[in-house]
Write an enzyme that holds these catalytic residues in place. Structure first.
Site: not given
Length: 387
Positions: A199, A310
């Site tokens: 991220e 995810e």
């Protein structure tokens, strides 16, 4: 309008085909008794996974259910930096750290090293090894869930932020010590992929930005160095062709060009990053499958390995989720069939009530062994893709 009607008819057909199995007295579970996510997606993509926690792995019934549907797991939290470093440091002298097998780089000028706690990780590796499960290692460098003291002088929460050179040495120590520990151990062969940096393009204020600056765009040197350190480890153990290193991010369908640019920078000079981990926290209302597939195709065109890491799909009804899951997985499989290097799908949780988005009921199971309509639509998408 005709296009929309066609899509609507197709989605309705998917739901009806599953529901008719019940109406005609043939449960969907009977029709797909021989099929699981593991035997379908796990076969074609190599990796069918789920995010789990240590207590779930330690429960025999839960472990059995995991092994039935998946051949890969990701630890939800147990391999993140705060789980390894702890919330408060326990310091070792450099000599004691070396004696314990820690990697101390030549540029490490400090007199102490924080203890790295591998106990839970080691137990997870052993469970995977003994039960035929592979492991995605998540994650090495992240702006969240990394204790602030790790970035400060003397590893003290009251210290000032260290210099860039000191932090590079700390990062190298951490990454290489952790990876060395895995691959020098008896069970390291289960680890087939690492989320090296997580991220970065969405990073909020953190120790990393305090030291290296914010808004670095797609040419952040500390990100590239993280991959270099991880690659060095794989190279030392002869694993560069069998273990993949990923840049992992969310809302990846909104910023594919930035992700590609970042990975090109990381790989300038030498290919360090294998590809992109597409987190894929989705909802039936957004993004559209077409938008998602566009990003997927861009990554494929750039020659990147792709893993959906995810996945979950928020929804307002089982039927809307089932239609979306069918379209989504059909899109993923079509890109795979066209030559895209897609090597795994990991669902972020085992069933709805243990999901981080539990109120959105985003998974394929309502309970551990209770598949939803979307589970059968996932299997139907696989069958209809011609596999």
């Amino acid at each position: 309008m005709l296009k929309r009607k066609g899509k609507l008819k197709k989605n309705v057909a998917v739901i009806i085909s599953v529901l008719m199995m019940f109406v005609m007295g043939t449960p969907a579970g009977t029709v797909y008794a021989a099929s699981t996510l593991r035997s379908t997606y796990g076969k074609t993509l190599s990796n069918s996974g789920a995010a789990v926690n240590y207590s779930q792995l330690n429960n025999s019934s839960t472990l059995s259910a995991i092994k039935n549907q998946y051949n890969s797991i990701t630890m939800e939290n147990e391999m993140k930096p705060d789980a390894i470093l702890g919330y408060a440091p326990t310091l070792l002298s450099v000599s004691d750290a070396k004696a314990k097998g820690y990697y101390i780089p030549s540029g490490y000028t400090e007199s102490t090293v924080p203890t790295l706690n591998f106990n839970t990780m080691d137990a997870v590796l052993k469970i995977c090894y003994n039960n035929g499960l592979k492991l995605r290692a998540h994650t090495l460098v992240w702006h969240a869930q990394t204790p602030d003291w790790f970035f400060r002088t003397n590893y003290s929460s009251s210290g000032s932020y260290v210099s860039q050179s000191v932090m590079y040495a700390r990062m190298e120590m951490y990454i290489k010590t952790l990876m060395n520990h895995v691959y020098l151990g008896s069970y390291g062969s289960v680890v087939y992929a690492w989320d090296v940096v997580n991220e970065y393009l969405h990073a909020q204020t953190s120790g990393w930005s305090k030291i290296y600056g914010s808004n670095l765009g797609t040419q952040a040197e500390y990100v590239k160095r993280a991959f270099q350190y991880a690659y060095d480890c794989l190279s030392y153990f002869g694993l560069t062709n069998s273990v993949s290193l990923f840049y992992n991010d969310y809302n990846e369908y909104m910023i594919p060009d930035q992700i590609i640019s970042l990975i090109k920078y990381i790989n300038s000079g030498n290919k360090l990053c294998s590809g992109v981990g597409m987190q894929s926290h989705l909802s039936t209302s957004y993004p559209s499958v077409a938008l998602y597939k566009t990003a997927l195709q861009k990554f494929a065109n750039a020659g990147l390995e792709m893993q959906i890491t995810e996945l979950d799909v928020g929804n307002t009804s089982d039927s809307s989720q089932a239609s979306y899951v069918y379209d989504l997985l059909s899109a993923i499989l079509s890109v795979k069939k066209a030559g895209g290097k897609i090597t795994g799908i990991t669902w972020w949780g085992l069933y709805d009530s243990v999901s981080w988005r539990s109120s959105n009921k985003p998974l394929l199971f309502s309970g551990l062994n209770s598949p939803k309509t979307s589970y059968y639509s996932a299997l139907q998408a696989y069958t209809n893709a011609g596999y």
